[in-house]
Scaffold this active site. Structure first.
Site, mmCIF file in Angstrom:
data_model
loop_
_atom_site.group_PDB
_atom_site.id
_atom_site.type_symbol
_atom_site.label_atom_id
_atom_site.label_comp_id
_atom_site.label_asym_id
_atom_site.label_seq_id
_atom_site.Cartn_x
_atom_site.Cartn_y
_atom_site.Cartn_z
ATOM 1 N N HIS A 90 0.845 -1.204 0.000
ATOM 2 C CA HIS A 90 0.000 0.000 0.000
ATOM 3 C C HIS A 90 0.878 1.253 0.000
ATOM 4 O O HIS A 90 0.868 2.047 0.944
ATOM 5 C CB HIS A 90 -0.875 -0.053 1.253
ATOM 6 C CG HIS A 90 -1.995 0.933 1.320
ATOM 7 N ND1 HIS A 90 -1.846 2.268 1.061
ATOM 8 C CD2 HIS A 90 -3.295 0.758 1.644
ATOM 9 C CE1 HIS A 90 -3.004 2.882 1.236
ATOM 10 N NE2 HIS A 90 -3.904 1.982 1.592
ATOM 11 N N GLU B 163 -0.800 1.348 -5.393
ATOM 12 C CA GLU B 163 -0.662 0.119 -4.623
ATOM 13 C C GLU B 163 -0.673 -1.109 -5.533
ATOM 14 O O GLU B 163 -1.612 -1.324 -6.295
ATOM 15 C CB GLU B 163 -1.797 0.026 -3.611
ATOM 16 C CG GLU B 163 -1.943 1.283 -2.766
ATOM 17 C CD GLU B 163 -3.272 1.358 -2.044
ATOM 18 O OE1 GLU B 163 -3.792 0.294 -1.642
ATOM 19 O OE2 GLU B 163 -3.801 2.478 -1.888
#
Length: 279
Positions: free
Chosen positions: A157, A257
């Site tokens: 992320h 991400e």
């Protein structure tokens, strides 16, 4: 106990968070052992920080660290059962099982010693291998160590540091995306891809390379093992609502991400690697 190579030292960020500091001839980087969380990567050929960490990020263990590269596992996003968003791996301690200085990079391998948790029924081994050189490679390896198949989601992320989100362009994406801000409507990727509002999108065309262009600088993101790319910026209201982000924090960051959001099924003994390389 693993003996650290010359380029790696251990520091204490808080009472609960230890950080590996890497400084070799190619780059400087830092990794929190709590969450196996990359906090910084600055290659020396241009001395430009690639990762963004909130100035109000919590380092007391009360919540996951806002910024850097959180490891999302064994699920991605929020769930209906009030479990930790993005899974529990980013709020657990990892241990170093390998550390070495190689000719072109420093390599660190971390292991999540306890992968069991509420909301995940499988039996798994989880490793994160980090290579710090002219580029940063982060590889998340999931192995099914049980007797039955399981399905999981996950992501690296990554919060990228940008000069100004208003003058940032994402390049290399195409196809459709699913837009969380519009009740998951399926929409075409914009061209040019710029930002002027809250953005929360799952791109369903898992391209291998995208670039973040800003001013004279460009950050390249290569992905392997993913089924989607997630693009996120909270913009003004959400940024102000987050207790661990400054009201104007959204101006200096963009999440791109490398993710598995559609579900990856592993049979017993099978291994899957999710990898992101930043340069």
């Amino acid at each position: 106990m693993v003996v650290m190579p010359e380029s790696v030292t251990l520091s204490q960020r808080s009472d609960v968070i230890e950080v590996l500091e890497i400084d070799n001839e190619f780059a400087a980087a830092s990794i929190s052992l709590w969450g196996a969380h990359m906090l910084s990567f600055e290659p020396k050929h241009d001395s430009r920080e690639r990762l963004w960490v909130s100035e109000t990020a919590r380092f007391d263990g009360s919540k996951s660290i806002r910024g850097g590269i959180p490891v999302c596992w064994p699920w991605f996003g929020s769930r209906d059962d009030d479990l930790q968003a993005h899974g529990y791996a980013r709020k657990r301690y990892w241990r170093v099982i390998n550390a070495s200085d190689e000719p072109l990079f420093t390599e660190i391998t971390l292991e999540l010693t306890d992968t069991a948790g509420k909301g995940f029924e499988g039996s798994a081994s989880l490793l994160l291998t980090i290579r710090v050189g002219d580029s940063l490679s982060v590889s998340l390896s999931t192995e099914n160590t049980g007797d039955t198949a399981f399905t999981y989601n996950g992501a690296l992320h990554t919060y990228f540091d940008v000069l100004d989100i208003n003058h940032t362009e994402l390049q290399g994406l195409s196809g459709d995306y699913s837009d969380k801000t519009q009740n998951w409507a399926i929409l075409p990727t914009p061209e040019p891809y710029r930002f002027s509002e809250e953005t929360d999108r799952i791109h369903l065309n898992p391209v291998g390379r995208v670039s973040i262009a800003q001013g004279d600088g460009k950050t390249t993101v290569d992905s392997v093992g993913h089924d989607s790319l997630v693009v996120w910026n909270p913009w003004t209201k959400r940024s102000a609502d987050l207790v661990d982000m400054a009201d104007d924090g959204y101006l200096g960051m963009l999440c791109v991400e490398t993710a598995v959001t559609q579900g990856k099924t592993l049979e017993p003994g099978e291994v899957h690697v999710l990898e992101q390389t930043i340069s």
